[in-house]
Design a protein around this motif. Sequence first.
Motif, PDB file in Angstrom:
ATOM      1  N   THR A   1      -3.635  -2.850   9.229  1.00  0.00           N
ATOM      2  CA  THR A   1      -2.712  -2.686   8.100  1.00  0.00           C
ATOM      3  C   THR A   1      -2.398  -1.212   7.841  1.00  0.00           C
ATOM      4  O   THR A   1      -1.259  -0.871   7.502  1.00  0.00           O
ATOM      5  CB  THR A   1      -3.276  -3.356   6.829  1.00  0.00           C
TER       6      THR A   1
ATOM      7  N   ALA B   1       1.149   0.527   6.886  1.00  0.00           N
ATOM      8  CA  ALA B   1       1.286   1.310   5.650  1.00  0.00           C
ATOM      9  C   ALA B   1       1.796   2.715   5.961  1.00  0.00           C
ATOM     10  O   ALA B   1       2.676   3.230   5.261  1.00  0.00           O
ATOM     11  CB  ALA B   1      -0.057   1.374   4.920  1.00  0.00           C
TER      12      ALA B   1
ATOM     13  N   LEU C   1      -6.529   6.167   5.074  1.00  0.00           N
ATOM     14  CA  LEU C   1      -5.827   5.085   5.757  1.00  0.00           C
ATOM     15  C   LEU C   1      -5.981   5.193   7.263  1.00  0.00           C
ATOM     16  O   LEU C   1      -6.121   4.196   7.963  1.00  0.00           O
ATOM     17  CB  LEU C   1      -4.341   5.137   5.411  1.00  0.00           C
TER      18      LEU C   1
ATOM     19  N   MET D   1       1.066   4.337  -2.816  1.00  0.00           N
ATOM     20  CA  MET D   1       0.506   5.655  -2.469  1.00  0.00           C
ATOM     21  C   MET D   1       1.163   6.770  -3.271  1.00  0.00           C
ATOM     22  O   MET D   1       2.336   6.687  -3.612  1.00  0.00           O
ATOM     23  CB  MET D   1       0.692   5.920  -0.965  1.00  0.00           C
TER      24      MET D   1
ATOM     25  N   TYR E   1       5.227   4.135   4.676  1.00  0.00           N
ATOM     26  CA  TYR E   1       5.187   5.330   3.822  1.00  0.00           C
ATOM     27  C   TYR E   1       6.153   6.382   4.353  1.00  0.00           C
ATOM     28  O   TYR E   1       6.906   6.994   3.582  1.00  0.00           O
ATOM     29  CB  TYR E   1       3.759   5.880   3.784  1.00  0.00           C
TER      30      TYR E   1
ATOM     31  N   SER F   1      -5.210   9.978   0.704  1.00  0.00           N
ATOM     32  CA  SER F   1      -4.891   8.594   1.052  1.00  0.00           C
ATOM     33  C   SER F   1      -4.473   8.481   2.519  1.00  0.00           C
ATOM     34  O   SER F   1      -4.778   7.480   3.162  1.00  0.00           O
ATOM     35  CB  SER F   1      -3.824   8.016   0.113  1.00  0.00           C
TER      36      SER F   1
ATOM     37  N   ILE G   1       0.843  -1.198   0.000  1.00  0.00           N
ATOM     38  CA  ILE G   1       0.000   0.000   0.000  1.00  0.00           C
ATOM     39  C   ILE G   1       0.879   1.248   0.000  1.00  0.00           C
ATOM     40  O   ILE G   1       0.654   2.186  -0.765  1.00  0.00           O
ATOM     41  CB  ILE G   1      -0.947  -0.005   1.216  1.00  0.00           C
TER      42      ILE G   1
END
Lengths: 361, 293
Positions: B167, B171, B105, B91, B175, B101, B87
Amino acid sequence: MARIELHDITHSYLRRPKKDSDYALKRIDDTWEDGGACALLGPSGCGKTTLLNIISGLLKPTSGSVLYDGKDVSALTPERRNIAQVFQFPVLYDTMTVFGNLAFPLQNRGVSNDEIRLRVHEVAEILDLTGVINKRAAGLTADLKQKVSLGRGLVRADVAAILFDEPLTVIDPHLKWHLRRKLKEIHEQLKITMIYVTHDQIEALTFADQVAIMVEGEIVQIGTPQDLFENPAHTFVGYFIGSPGMNFLECTLEGNAARVDGAVIPLDEETAALGRKAQGKLELGIRPMYLDVRSEPGEAGVEATVTMIEDQGSYRIVTLMLGGRILRAKVPEGNPVSEDTVWVHFPKEWIRLFADGRVIT
Amino acid sequence: MDKWQDNRAWFLVLPVFVIVAFSALIPLMTVVNYSVQDIFGPGETVFVGTEWFKQMLGDYRLHDALLRQFLFSGLVLLIEIPLGILIALAMPKKGWGVSISLVTLALPLLIPWNVIGTIWIIFTRPDIGLFGVGINSLNLLEVPFDHTATPLYAWITVMLMEVWHWTPLVALLAYAGLRAIPDAYYQAARIDGASPWATFWYIQLPKMRGVLTIAVLLRWMDSFLIYAEPFVLTGGGPGNSTTFLSIYLVKIALLQFDLGPGAAFSLIYFLIVLLFSFIFYQVLQTVGKGEKG
């Protein structure tokens, strides 16, 4: 190895550039000879790195084309252009050994293992990396890391050019000199086209045989270090190259002489004739080392007041007031300089006239 | 070298000692206290030594719960870590898409845990839930979907809920790790002709090692201690099929009021979490040795 031509390159980081100032590069049109050592020299923010990234293909120019050996490579990726680039901060693959790092570009190109081993050891030999070849790259000192980054460029035997983006920034001063000499050595040995971006004039002038001076997105002059020093094409070049930079005095012409605030400086007949034809703001330029500072009024000496004397060891930098203008002179050791009034002589052969910043020829 | 000999220096350490005592040691000691005594009422206690520990270690229901717990936490790590990385890689890196996003998230992370359980009960109900009704209307399953009736469906539902809930945390961490990689690394990779896979394997993954260590540890500990969501969703059933360690512990300690065995269980539970966190940490540190986080 390749000759690199740039045709009418402009670049803007904006999507729809309108004004002139929206452009990071304003029409660059130049050729870099095959096997040459070139430097791009200019102050921070003048577009050096942008130009370098366009040459390597990391950036796509807004307009214009890049040619390698006469072949248009504008549409090719950096990988296809077969170029190497060394960045300001050493870029390594941390989890690999030095060997792994050096082998990586070859592995990606499907070179056989035997040849990889051969090339890597050759390059390690050239760069004095043989001793650390099995060490993890992450544990090395900054200068060794930078050598490994350079090595990743050298392993590809057919690399078109190696581009350096201020590669010595993070290196300790005493190692800078060593690494710079190493670069020079490698260039002489392998005759690869090298383009070196820096804002340090000493780095540029010692490394390159061709130096391009950039300012505000334009290349104002390309020449040998000597050329840039003796025949600056632009007041910026005169001011940027040399320490201290060239003296510039606004002047008017009077027959075969220049008049600066009442002081009269005799000129060559030829120079004066050129000056009379020129348009715009007229300036007289002369290097500090060519000024002749005497304690007595001789023939055609211009009276000036000393405001400061800086002793630099083998020479002194004398700051003078000539009328309302500041003038710097480089006086060799042993020549006495009086501490208040002196007479300055301007040798005719070293006087250059500039109109609106450009040299008059 | 001469060393200062001055025992008054200990006073400087005292505040830390006091804080740690109140935050961890004293509460923990009460549990130790209960775990070695049989308590009939205030003042009526009998020292029983390691009896509770022996009893709990021999309890087959605890063995089952422990196995279930390992299976659950193992699946959580196997699914959430790679999925979180994927993910994060997908992104957007700049523009308005980043904020959208990130907010999307983060949403599951902002919901109270028992509410998450309730959401998933309603979502998966075979009579009114979107998921339950939807999947049954496809007529693909031999046994109609009902997480209160079939252990496998209960597990699937709990896993889906857990993956949906946590999750995003992995992520977000991944990120952040990706965004911290300087551009020059990607440029060098392009110049060296690295494939996207090689770029991931030799640049992105090693550079994410620090945040991924945190992600693995957090997800390991949290999933091993999970209580509220499965308790609300399945209550540990059907049968005991989703009775994880904490659910079983609460049954012993609060529903049966067996404080002694409960305390012994708690200590064993704590030591398991500590041991595995230590192992994960050591392994992940060795994997990236010689590299600065």
